[in-house]
Design an enzyme around this catalytic site. Structure first.
Site, PDB file in Angstrom:
ATOM      1  CE  LYS A 543      -3.013  17.609  -3.882  1.00  0.00           C
ATOM      2  NZ  LYS A 543      -4.043  17.588  -2.850  1.00  0.00           N
ATOM      3  CE  LYS A 549      -7.848  18.502  -6.754  1.00  0.00           C
ATOM      4  NZ  LYS A 549      -7.920  18.362  -5.157  1.00  0.00           N
TER       5      LYS A 549
HETATM    6  C1  LIG Z   1      -8.021  10.945  -0.502  1.00  0.00           C
HETATM    7  C2  LIG Z   1      -8.147  10.648  -1.991  1.00  0.00           C
HETATM    8  C3  LIG Z   1      -8.330  11.807  -2.744  1.00  0.00           C
HETATM    9  C4  LIG Z   1      -8.430  13.192  -2.460  1.00  0.00           C
HETATM   10  O1  LIG Z   1      -7.261  13.953  -2.435  1.00  0.00           O
HETATM   11  P1  LIG Z   1      -7.147  15.534  -2.192  1.00  0.00           P
HETATM   12  O2  LIG Z   1      -5.662  15.745  -2.457  1.00  0.00           O
HETATM   13  O3  LIG Z   1      -7.836  15.877  -0.983  1.00  0.00           O
HETATM   14  O4  LIG Z   1      -7.831  16.116  -3.532  1.00  0.00           O
HETATM   15  C5  LIG Z   1      -8.362  11.572  -4.205  1.00  0.00           C
HETATM   16  N1  LIG Z   1      -8.351  10.151  -4.722  1.00  0.00           N
HETATM   17  C6  LIG Z   1      -7.810   9.232  -3.860  1.00  0.00           C
HETATM   18  C7  LIG Z   1      -7.692   7.823  -4.505  1.00  0.00           C
HETATM   19  C8  LIG Z   1      -7.864   9.319  -2.482  1.00  0.00           C
HETATM   20  O5  LIG Z   1      -7.451   8.304  -1.780  1.00  0.00           O
END
Ligand SMILES: *Cc1c(COP(=O)(O)O)cnc(C)c1O
Length: 832
Positions: A543, A549
């Site tokens: 992420k 986070k």
């Molecule tokens: C789904 C996704 C995110 C979102 O991730 P989170 O853990 O919900 O913050 C970010 N980047 C990419 C490439 C994703 O596919």
């Protein structure tokens, strides 16, 4: 869709010849990718045109999703799958001796977004088309998308993402639909023929906005919607006069200034950029999109705008496109002589706003100097909106001056974009139950009191077509073999998997995970020469990098386990590979230090023979959609460890779940709903609850020192940030250390409760290892997660939006030969 193998082959050859002057034997990998994609587009095109004609034929209400970001990833494999021609195309290519996987790998990601917010927009478009709703995206065609990340000496280094170096085979330039967007200048004033006041802008910088359309192919339907992305250019090119005078730089100045607007995506995720160019981007695509819609409306209905809100609903993805609200006021009043009240009536029935974060720094506010300088007429309209709003507010709360100040759209020298959206929009939604509750009770409490009827929740979702059907073919087959087709369009059908808990079923599930882990291991070997053990637990946190986070808590725990293994040679934890993937905003210093820390610890552990047979740490370079598609299917553990109350929803948690990874998480965002569906016993939940944290903050009772004193192992890893263990200069991680222990930049110590949650995080990790030791019990927990992931399809989210906010009608476009349609008609015939 109908597939004609001979015609496809012909198209492919013709394309290679016309575009590159080559035949198949001479074509490069990239030429082949381009020609295959163009030939696929040709097949899609018929449905695309037919869908558009249908929308034009009947005046139906349509949704426009305005978003500064669309994180689309690659299109080829997704379009093949949604058009249900994947196996046919692969077979043709095989017959021609062309390796499909090689072709697929030539496509650069369309990385026109930062993270969750942009990916959500992409998933929504997929669901809208699949469910036969007339819904389209409007955004910016950034010349450079999300930067390419390289790790050099442990540090993140950013390189431009030149995704358009070759042409993009999926887009269609629509120069015929260009519009002009104006910046700066001064407000001029006159009278309309019927004697009303009329404002216009003089001496503005004029920028041409040219749309590029991309097809959004629904799965198992003939519906193909449109993503329209605007590119900026100068209407009069460069200045020949200046050029002839050899003033070359000045000659192209205007051109550069215009082109800069759509040049780069700002890589700040949930944070401020505060830059005038960013506001320029926002107004650029908002204005172009609104002009596009109004022009179309006027062509069909003339200048009576009373039906506008019946035919258009505009969803604002966060505050980035909120300037579309005064822009629609401007277009109606200044260009079509609509009076204020009628214009306001249209606007207040057209816009709906989605809030994506409760981090205060992400609520956009623009300094008046910037806003007014760039958009003088728009500022004037916002002032008038606010003047009228303040009258309303004073009537409602006569003596509450503090409240008037807090809610004023213009206050303290700034324009508050979220306030404008809530006041003018008819709907405000958060993106998970907890997030919406916190908006109502905390961040937007004043607004909830004023407009309770506007507030609603829409828990995020992800499209199972990309994140399961396409990313995890083996698991998809496993599912279809047991419950048949149908889950591709109705993910709640997965519930039917719950009963498949025999040894044979679970062993197959385990084998699929192992296969996907080896596939990821192969990728890492090729991409970054990283050797990982597919026989270990893959514990994954991917992420954006953000302090909230808490990637820092994850790496501190790894340091803690490492210390324990060194201190006690008899301590043999389960074999584990910790996998990180994250980009940091370029100017976010502490986030960048966390990346450096992860890589430094990884280097140490991976080269320490005492532990590296059972402990390994990997940082996946340049995390993006196409890499994510390889990671989720291979994950055993999904790290969702944000400070409770701070992650609005999260969507990677859902991608992990549907691919059979178990959640290691706090009670935050959509994690809460995930464990509600999967069962607490099938996840590892730890940490302070939101309400506990809120109480601690009210009482000012947090004392991080307590936790350091109580847990010497924790104190040791915190000390190791600065004692030379990982950095002989003692400086690299000093700010991280101080942020935990003393507080930095005027903040108190450990703002994100890393130390407070550390103990319970360790316990959850131990619990996880224990369960993993029982392979069958683990596999069963995986199965329960998959079987209960139905709620987290973006199809469900879209149906929620349609029911409560958009009120769209489906326009089904059934196709012959669809796996789903076939099945249904087969059933019907059987009944007869
Ligand atoms: C789904 C996704 C995110 C979102 O991730 P989170 O853990 O919900 O913050 C970010 N980047 C990419 C490439 C994703 O596919």
């Amino acid at each position: 869709m109908k597939f004609d193998a001979d015609r496809f082959k012909e198209n492919l050859s013709a394309r290679l010849k016309r575009q590159y002057g080559k035949d198949i034997s001479q074509a490069s990998k990239h030429d082949l990718f381009d020609a295959v994609s163009a030939s696929v587009l040709e097949i899609i095109m018929e449905n695309w045109m037919a869908t558009r004609h249908e929308y034009e034929k009947k005046p139906v209400k349509q949704l426009y999703y305005l978003s500064a970001e669309f994180l689309m990833g690659r299109a080829l494999s997704n379009n093949l799958i949604n058009a249900e021609i994947s196996s046919q195309v692969k077979e043709v290519l095989k017959g021609m001796n062309i390796d499909y996987d090689m072709i697929e790998d030539q496509e650069p990601d369309a990385g026109l977004g930062n993270g969750g917010l942009g990916r959500l927009a992409a998933c929504f478009l997929d669901s809208l088309a699949t469910l036969d709703y007339p819904g389209h995206g409007y955004g910016i065609r950034y010349r450079y998308g999300m930067f390419e990340q390289k790790i050099e000496n442990g540090y993140q280094v950013e390189y431009p993402d030149n995704w358009l170096a070759h042409r993009d085979p999926w887009e269609i330039k629509r120069s015929d639909l260009s519009v002009t967007v104006k910046f700066g200048g001064n407000i001029a004033y006159g009278k309309t023929p019927d004697g009303r006041d009329r404002y216009y802008i003089e001496n503005a910088e004029e920028v041409t906005a040219t749309p590029y359309d991309m097809p959004i192919v629904g799965f198992g339907t003939g519906t193909v919607n449109t993503l329209r992305l605007w590119q900026a250019s100068s209407p009069n090119g460069f200045d020949l006069q200046l050029f002839n005078n050899m003033e070359y730089n000045r000659a192209v100045e205007r051109q550069n200034s215009a082109e800069n607007i759509s040049a780069v995506l700002y890589p700040n995720d949930s944070g401020p950029s505060g830059k005038a160019l960013r506001l320029k981007q926002q107004y650029f695509f908002s204005s172009a999109s609104l002009q596009d819609l109004v022009r179309h409306y006027v062509a069909d209905h003339g200048t009576d705008f009373s039906k506008f809100a019946d035919l258009h609903v505009i969803q604002l993805n966060d505050t980035h496109p909120v300037v579309a609200i005064p822009e629609l006021m401007r277009i109606l009043m200044d260009e079509y002589n609509v009076g204020w009240d009628d214009a306001w009536n249209v606007v207040t029935h057209t816009f709906a706003y989605t809030n994506h974060t409760i981090l205060a720094e992400a609520l956009e506010k623009w300094p008046i100097e910037i806003f007014q300088g760039l958009l003088p007429r728009i500022y004037q309209i916002v002032e008038e909106i606010n003047r009228r709003f303040m009258i309303q507010l004073r009537e409602k709360y006569p003596n509450d001056y503090a409240k008037h100040g807090r809610m004023s759209i213009i206050n303290d020298g700034k324009v508050y974009m979220a306030w404008l959206a809530i006041h003018a929009g008819f709907s405000v939604n958060g993106v998970a139950e907890l997030h919406t509750r916190l908006l109502k009770e905390q961040e937007l409490h004043d607004w909830y009191e004023l407009y309770p009827e506007k507030f609603n929740n829409k828990t995020n979702g992800i499209t199972q077509r990309r994140w399961l059907l396409s990313a995890n073919e083996e698991l998809s087959e496993f599912i279809t073999k047991r419950i048949g087709h149908g889950w591709e369009k109705d993910l709640t059908k997965l519930k039917g998997l719950e009963k498949f808990t025999s040894d044979k079923d679970l062993n197959e599930l385990i084998a699929i995970k192992e296969h996907n882990k080896r596939r990821l291991a192969d990728y890492l070997k090729h991409a970054q020469n990283e050797i990982i053990d597919a026989d270990s637990i893959f514990d994954v946190q991917v992420k954006r990098l953000h302090e909230y986070k808490r990637q820092l808590m994850n790496i501190l725990h790894i340091m803690y386990v490492y210390n324990k293994m060194l201190e006690d040679p008899n301590y043999k934890p389960a074999k584990k590979t910790y996998i990180f993937g994250a980009k940091s905003a370029s100017g976010y210093r502490r986030a960048k230090s966390i990346i450096k820390l992860i890589n430094t610890v990884a280097e140490r552990i991976n080269n320490d023979r005492r532990v590296n047979d059972r402990l390994h740490v990997v940082f996946v370079e340049n995390y993006r959609v196409s890499v994510a598609e390889k990671i989720f299917p291979a994950a055993d553990v999904s790290e969702q460890i944000s400070t409770a109350g701070l992650e609005a929803s999260g969507t990677s948690n859902m991608k992990f779940m549907v691919n059979g990874a178990l959640t290691m998480g706090t009670m935050d965002g959509a994690n809460i709903e995930i464990v509600e569906e999967a069962g607490k016993e099938n996840a590892f939940i730890f940490g302070l609850l939101t309400d506990e944290i809120l109480k601690i903050e009210r009482d000012h009772s947090y004392n991080p020192q307590e936790y350091l004193e109580r847990n010497p192992g924790l104190a040791k890893v915190v000390e190791q940030l600065v004692d030379g263990t990982y950095d002989p200069t003692h400086q690299l991680f000093k700010e991280l250390h101080d942020s935990l222990v003393y507080g930095v930049e005027g903040n108190r110590a450990d703002v994100y409760y890393v130390l407070a949650d550390f103990d319970s995080y360790c316990k959850a990790q131990d619990e996880m290892e224990k369960l993993y030791a029982d392979k069958k019990a683990w596999a069963k927990a995986c199965l329960m997660n998959i079987a209960n992931a139905g709620k987290f399809s973006s199809d469900r989210t879209i149906e929620d939006y349609v029911r409560d906010i958009w009120h769209l009608k489906k326009l089904p476009r059934p196709v012959e030969g669809s796996a789903l349609t076939e099945k249904k008609s087969a059933k019907k015939t059987a009944k007869k």
